[in-house]
Design a protein around this motif. Structure first.
Motif, PDB file in Angstrom:
ATOM      1  N   ASP A  36      -2.508   0.529  -8.555  1.00  0.00           N
ATOM      2  CA  ASP A  36      -3.953   0.559  -8.363  1.00  0.00           C
ATOM      3  C   ASP A  36      -4.334   0.636  -6.896  1.00  0.00           C
ATOM      4  O   ASP A  36      -3.883  -0.173  -6.092  1.00  0.00           O
ATOM      5  N   VAL A  37      -5.205   1.584  -6.597  1.00  0.00           N
ATOM      6  CA  VAL A  37      -5.683   1.768  -5.224  1.00  0.00           C
ATOM      7  C   VAL A  37      -7.005   1.015  -5.074  1.00  0.00           C
ATOM      8  O   VAL A  37      -7.875   1.085  -5.953  1.00  0.00           O
ATOM      9  N   TYR A  83      -5.423   0.139   0.383  1.00  0.00           N
ATOM     10  CA  TYR A  83      -4.144  -0.314  -0.168  1.00  0.00           C
ATOM     11  C   TYR A  83      -3.866   0.294  -1.537  1.00  0.00           C
ATOM     12  O   TYR A  83      -4.790   0.575  -2.310  1.00  0.00           O
ATOM     13  N   VAL A  84      -2.569   0.431  -1.830  1.00  0.00           N
ATOM     14  CA  VAL A  84      -2.157   0.678  -3.205  1.00  0.00           C
ATOM     15  C   VAL A  84      -1.337  -0.534  -3.623  1.00  0.00           C
ATOM     16  O   VAL A  84      -0.555  -1.057  -2.834  1.00  0.00           O
ATOM     17  N   ILE A  93       4.551  -2.381   3.654  1.00  0.00           N
ATOM     18  CA  ILE A  93       4.084  -3.470   2.783  1.00  0.00           C
ATOM     19  C   ILE A  93       3.259  -4.457   3.605  1.00  0.00           C
ATOM     20  O   ILE A  93       3.729  -5.016   4.592  1.00  0.00           O
ATOM     21  N   ALA A  94       2.014  -4.662   3.173  1.00  0.00           N
ATOM     22  CA  ALA A  94       1.105  -5.528   3.932  1.00  0.00           C
ATOM     23  C   ALA A  94       1.127  -6.957   3.411  1.00  0.00           C
ATOM     24  O   ALA A  94       0.778  -7.899   4.122  1.00  0.00           O
ATOM     25  N   GLY A  95       1.523  -7.139   2.170  1.00  0.00           N
ATOM     26  CA  GLY A  95       1.571  -8.475   1.598  1.00  0.00           C
ATOM     27  C   GLY A  95       2.198  -8.436   0.218  1.00  0.00           C
ATOM     28  O   GLY A  95       2.297  -7.366  -0.398  1.00  0.00           O
ATOM     29  N   THR A 130       2.604  -6.290  -5.050  1.00  0.00           N
ATOM     30  CA  THR A 130       2.962  -5.760  -3.737  1.00  0.00           C
ATOM     31  C   THR A 130       1.804  -4.918  -3.209  1.00  0.00           C
ATOM     32  O   THR A 130       1.347  -3.998  -3.872  1.00  0.00           O
ATOM     33  N   VAL A 131       1.332  -5.296  -2.014  1.00  0.00           N
ATOM     34  CA  VAL A 131       0.177  -4.616  -1.405  1.00  0.00           C
ATOM     35  C   VAL A 131       0.699  -3.684  -0.317  1.00  0.00           C
ATOM     36  O   VAL A 131       1.320  -4.132   0.649  1.00  0.00           O
TER      37      VAL A 131
END
Ligand code: RUQ
Ligand code: CUA
Length: 594
Positions: free
Chosen positions: A302-303, A309-310, A338-340, A321-322
């Motif tokens: 999901d975006v 983010y996706v 990966i941001a988070g 996973t962000v």
């Protein structure tokens, strides 16, 4: 870690069974004192309209279900991959809808993902597409009449599962193969097993090109700027059994650089397989496919509405996973995009958004929706979980109002639950599915109520009624082949072929009777000459297996062989007036031909 996943897998496998024995306590769903307040929130008085259209996939029923929200009133279901005699859809050989289904794979489909056409990243109310996982088909529904108008089979795909619109202007519809098999399918050969992502023309549904993926695909989405097509991939192991598919602790989100794929196409870097241009990214000069690692067997893809983010929902991992979309092609290792990776609970399947910076993830095993703050999760602030709410039971998809657009309304969220168990009156060992409506307009989520549905909605999308209702047709424009009242007639065009033309209007067919001979091929044209909305007539012919619905202004054509002699009444099947029962006539089948 390994042990954790093994345990989790068994928990997942047996979750439904366990829940069945533990969670059957009716009456505990809502706080008694809130009930009237909640009821008021969803009550739509008679004569008033719902604020939203909700389009739910009908799953193995092969259709699309249409509800009004917040009332939960079912308005209609649109038959797509199944025949529906009531509407004269695909129930009579020779009709367009029948021949289309027959030519593309048959009279049953497994619909999963409804998606809506977009202009500038918002719904434009033109079309809805839905996939048929079982027969690798996609259909387009015209929302001006809520009718299936095109169906296509996608070559080189096994289990067409995830589909998505390429935002912001619906340049393509993307669709992936969840299963891997030979490409092309000429003989049994495991070494050629692959899965592809297909890029389709949104109108003709023709496959423009396909990209071979380094594993299977599951759920899709696209970035808001048309640059990326994303898909979760749960079997990078390329396993063939369940044990093999969960062997590794890491799978991926695949990101396809759409402009790079288009350039490869222009440079002739493709092979034509089954009539489709297929790009093998391993042979392309430019990098086309990026794999961003995510934990074990992810599901939802999901975006975020802002396109930043996706997110890959963990399924066998308790995380989401962000991924920072802007970084995908900038970082030296895809992992660095990966941001988070917030922990959200057990069995996260899908994530949706309110447009105010919050994400809502469905937790299949926990039977919960968890609301969490994206910025906090990315910043590593441990207080990212905002709220949790119990649902009934085992939620799969969840979707918030307009969450797939660039402007979510953040008002309601639908929890599409796989099991309803004790929620409704028993109707046999198999129970209806349960959809729960949740108010997400405040800090805390409020579970408003549940409504049942036919099996089984996988996913849903919503449109504001004000954006769609004015575009829905009230009557059809007369077609060139429309019959007028004076022109109702029978016309022999060959020794064994007859044209029959008639009108339908309250409460009379243009012909009280018509005569043919046994063995004649009859081409029947019926025009409904009503000029007001809702005055649909039907034409059913007893013992001939024929029924069509003819909307105001519409013309329908049916061809059949009059193979039984005697009198056969045709009658109107839609109760149209006080003389509805008298709205009938006779087909007289003589025996001149012997
Ligand atoms: S899948 S429960 Cu067919 Cu949409 Cu996720
Ligand atoms: Cu026409 Cu009933």
């Amino acid at each position: 870690m390994k042990r954790y996943f093994t345990i989790l897998f068994f928990v997942l496998a047996f979750a439904s069974m366990v829940a069945l024995f533990t969670s059957c306590k009716s009456g505990s769903k809502n706080d008694e004192k809130d009930l009237t307040a909640y009821a008021r929130e969803v009550y739509v008085p008679i004569g008033q309209f719902d604020k939203y259209y909700a389009f739910l996939s009908g799953g193995q029923s092969g259709n699309v279900l249409i509800y009004g929200l917040p009332s939960g009133r079912q308005l209609r279901s649109v038959p797509v991959f199944e025949p529906r005699a009531a509407y004269g859809y695909a129930n009579i050989p020779g009709t367009e809808s029948y021949e289309r289904l027959k030519a593309t794979g048959g009279f049953w489909g497994d619909t999963h993902h409804p998606i809506l056409s977009e202009t500038h990243g918002d719904y434009d109310g033109r079309f809805l597409w839905i996939n048929d996982k079982a027969n690798n088909r996609i259909a387009r529904i015209d929302l001006s009449r809520f009718e299936t108008v095109a169906i296509a089979k996608i070559p080189n795909i096994n289990a067409l599962h995830g589909i998505a619109v390429v935002s912001p202007d619906t340049k393509y519809i993307i669709g992936n193969g969840e299963f891997r098999a030979e490409i092309p399918k000429t003989k049994y050969d495991v070494s050629t097993y692959a899965s592809v992502m297909a890029f389709l023309d949104p109108i003709s549904l023709e496959t423009r090109f396909e990209v071979i993926m380094p594993g299977n695909c599951d759920i899709n989405d696209s970035s808001k700027d048309g640059r990326w097509a994303f898909t979760t991939m749960y079997d990078l192991e390329k396993g063939l059994t369940i044990e093999e598919m969960i062997r590794r602790d890491e799978d991926a989100i695949g990101a396809i650089d759409i402009p790079a794929a288009e350039r490869a196409l222009q440079n002739g870097e493709f092979q034509v397989i089954e009539g489709v241009k297929v790009i093998d990214p391993q042979k392309a000069k430019e990098k086309i496919v990026y794999l961003i690692p995510v934990p074990k067997n992810p599901h939802g893809c999901d975006v975020t509405p802002d396109g930043k983010y996706v997110m890959g929902s963990g399924k066998l991992s308790p995380t989401v996973t962000v991924i920072d979309i802007a970084k995908i092609d900038k970082v030296s290792h895809p992992r660095d995009a990966i941001a988070g990776q917030p922990e959200v609970g057990l069995g996260p399947l899908h994530t949706t958004f309110d447009g105010r910076g919050n994400a809502y993830t469905s937790l299949f095993i926990d039977s919960q929706i968890v609301k969490w703050n994206i910025a906090k999760a990315v910043a590593g602030d441990p207080s990212y979980v905002v709220d949790r709410i119990d649902i009934h039971y085992n939620v799969g998809h969840t979707q918030a109002t307009l969450a797939e657009t660039m402007h979510p309304t953040g008002e309601f969220l639908l929890s599409l639950n796989k099991l309803s168990k004790d929620m409704f009156l028993p109707v046999g060992p198999s129970m209806p599915e349960s959809q729960e409506l949740i108010d997400i307009s405040g800090e805390k989520m409020k579970l408003l109520y549940a409504f049942p549905s036919e099996p089984e909605p996988h996913d849903a999308v919503f449109m504001l009624a004000k954006d769609l209702a004015p575009k829905v047709k009230q009557v059809e424009q007369p077609a060139p082949n429309a019959v007028t009242e004076e022109k109702s007639r029978t016309e022999r065009i060959g020794p064994h072929e007859v044209n029959v033309y008639m009108t339908a209007i309250r409460s009379k067919f243009g012909l009280d009777s018509f005569e043919v001979q046994k063995g004649d091929t009859v081409h029947l044209t019926v025009t409904n000459i009503e000029t007001v909305r809702d005055m649909t007539h039907g034409f059913a012919l007893e013992d001939y297996g024929i029924n069509v619905a003819i909307d105001p202004g519409q013309t329908k054509q049916i061809t059949f062989v009059a193979d039984k002699p005697g009198t056969y009444w045709y009658y109107c099947t839609w109760f149209c007036s006080a003389l509805h029962l008298e709205m009938r006539g006779r087909m007289l089948v003589g025996e001149i031909h012997g």
